[in-house]
Design a protein around this motif. Structure first.
Motif, PDB file in Angstrom:
ATOM      1  N   UNK A 264     -12.794  48.953   6.328  1.00  0.00           N
ATOM      2  CA  UNK A 264     -11.803  48.622   7.165  1.00  0.00           C
ATOM      3  C   UNK A 264     -11.526  47.276   6.390  1.00  0.00           C
ATOM      4  N   UNK A 265     -10.459  47.164   5.501  1.00  0.00           N
ATOM      5  CA  UNK A 265      -9.828  46.097   4.863  1.00  0.00           C
ATOM      6  C   UNK A 265      -9.066  45.366   5.878  1.00  0.00           C
ATOM      7  N   UNK A 266      -8.580  43.787   5.343  1.00  0.00           N
ATOM      8  CA  UNK A 266      -7.805  43.041   6.190  1.00  0.00           C
ATOM      9  C   UNK A 266      -6.559  42.717   5.116  1.00  0.00           C
ATOM     10  N   UNK A 267      -5.465  42.495   5.748  1.00  0.00           N
ATOM     11  CA  UNK A 267      -4.482  42.225   4.983  1.00  0.00           C
ATOM     12  C   UNK A 267      -4.324  41.367   3.690  1.00  0.00           C
ATOM     13  N   UNK A 268      -5.239  40.267   3.516  1.00  0.00           N
ATOM     14  CA  UNK A 268      -5.331  39.480   2.556  1.00  0.00           C
ATOM     15  C   UNK A 268      -5.868  40.201   1.131  1.00  0.00           C
TER      16      UNK A 268
ATOM     17  N   UNK B 139     -11.042  41.112   2.812  1.00  0.00           N
ATOM     18  CA  UNK B 139     -12.629  41.451   3.231  1.00  0.00           C
ATOM     19  C   UNK B 139     -12.773  42.768   3.733  1.00  0.00           C
ATOM     20  N   UNK B 140     -13.459  43.623   3.332  1.00  0.00           N
ATOM     21  CA  UNK B 140     -13.776  44.955   3.885  1.00  0.00           C
ATOM     22  C   UNK B 140     -14.924  45.352   4.383  1.00  0.00           C
TER      23      UNK B 140
ATOM     24  N   UNK C 205     -16.788  42.526   0.019  1.00  0.00           N
ATOM     25  CA  UNK C 205     -17.209  43.851   0.418  1.00  0.00           C
ATOM     26  C   UNK C 205     -18.388  43.543   1.331  1.00  0.00           C
ATOM     27  N   UNK C 206     -18.366  44.034   2.568  1.00  0.00           N
ATOM     28  CA  UNK C 206     -19.360  43.749   3.619  1.00  0.00           C
ATOM     29  C   UNK C 206     -19.969  45.083   4.146  1.00  0.00           C
ATOM     30  N   UNK C 207     -21.019  45.592   3.791  1.00  0.00           N
ATOM     31  CA  UNK C 207     -21.707  46.711   4.522  1.00  0.00           C
ATOM     32  C   UNK C 207     -22.439  46.451   5.659  1.00  0.00           C
TER      33      UNK C 207
END
Length: 265
Positions: free
Chosen positions: A115-119, A126-127, A152-154
């Protein structure tokens, strides 16, 4: 590290941002499956339909960046390419179980939800990522791929991934709203339109850059610019009242999570 061969399904805003980040990092010969995007540079290829993908192409990773409603159709058309691949889904509200069901009998396919965000469009995203199928090498590979557009955040479960939606997913809209309101207030107190726009956007982007560059807690940074009984303290007395930002942010996050659950059902 050089990235492996990819099949990018959908090259819209998010898919396009990801693709640009991967090109800059270096990616093995890959294919974009999209009806309308521009052809990528050689040796990469563009396929308008799945039938145009070379029959001998075997992507290491397939990235789904289409609309959620198009998931079943997309995966059905890609059955010859699924076995042994890692599928990274960018589709909101589409669970790992639904993705696996749409893959049919491609038992060796590994499923990842991201789930990435628009930046991510400027490499500052941040994904959030979750998967139960990957070994350490697979996680390292996916991290390298998604790091091309930011952090990236698992997470450990899909429930945690869904919890990211109202924070990192919706968060940029909250920040844009803050800039919008600051500009409106600058106009209200008498500043010219050009100046109002400049200081509102510059304040938000500058504060973001400062927090990104600092190891201090957000609360500490706030306190550092708040002199006791000063101008900022007077404003924060209003914004930090229990019924103000603290309560409304909680309500906003709860509403976003509720809507995400409705969309997933």
């Amino acid at each position: 590290m050089s990235l492996p061969s990819l099949l990018l399904v959908g090259c819209g805003k998010m898919g396009g941002a990801l693709w640009q980040g991967w090109l800059e990092q270096g990616v093995a010969p890959s294919v974009i499956l999209d009806r309308s995007c521009a052809a990528p540079p050689a040796p990469h290829r563009l396929a308008r339909t799945a039938s145009e993908i070379p029959a001998d192409f075997r992507p290491d990773i397939i990235i789904l960046a289409v609309k959620p409603a198009g998931m079943e159709e997309a995966l059905a058309s890609l059955r010859p390419f699924l076995d042994g691949a890692i599928i990274i889904s960018m589709l909101a509200a589409r669970t790992i179980d639904s993705l696996r069901a749409a893959c049919g009998d491609a038992a060796s396919t590994k499923i990842v939800r991201a789930m990435p965000n628009t930046p991510a469009a400027i490499g500052k995203g941040v994904t959030g990522v979750v998967s139960q199928d990957l070994d350490n090498d697979g996680r390292t590979l996916c991290t390298a791929l998604l790091s091309a557009v930011g952090d990236v955040a698992w997470v450990e479960s899909e429930a945690q991934l869904e919890a990211l939606t109202p924070i990192s997913g919706c968060g940029p809209a909250y920040v844009f709203l803050l800039a919008e309101l600051l500009e409106k207030e600058a106009l209200r107190v008498g500043l010219p339109a050009e100046t109002a726009r400049l200081i509102a956007r510059g304040t938000v982007s500058g504060a973001g850059a400062l927090i990104a560059a600092s190891d201090e807690e957000s609360a500490t940074l706030r306190k550092n610019v708040t002199s006791p009984n000063g101008v900022t303290a007077r404003a924060l007395d209003v914004l930090m009242a229990p019924e103000a930002w603290p309560e409304t942010m909680t309500r906003a996050v709860d509403q976003a999570m509720a809507r995400a659950k409705e969309m997933a059902s």
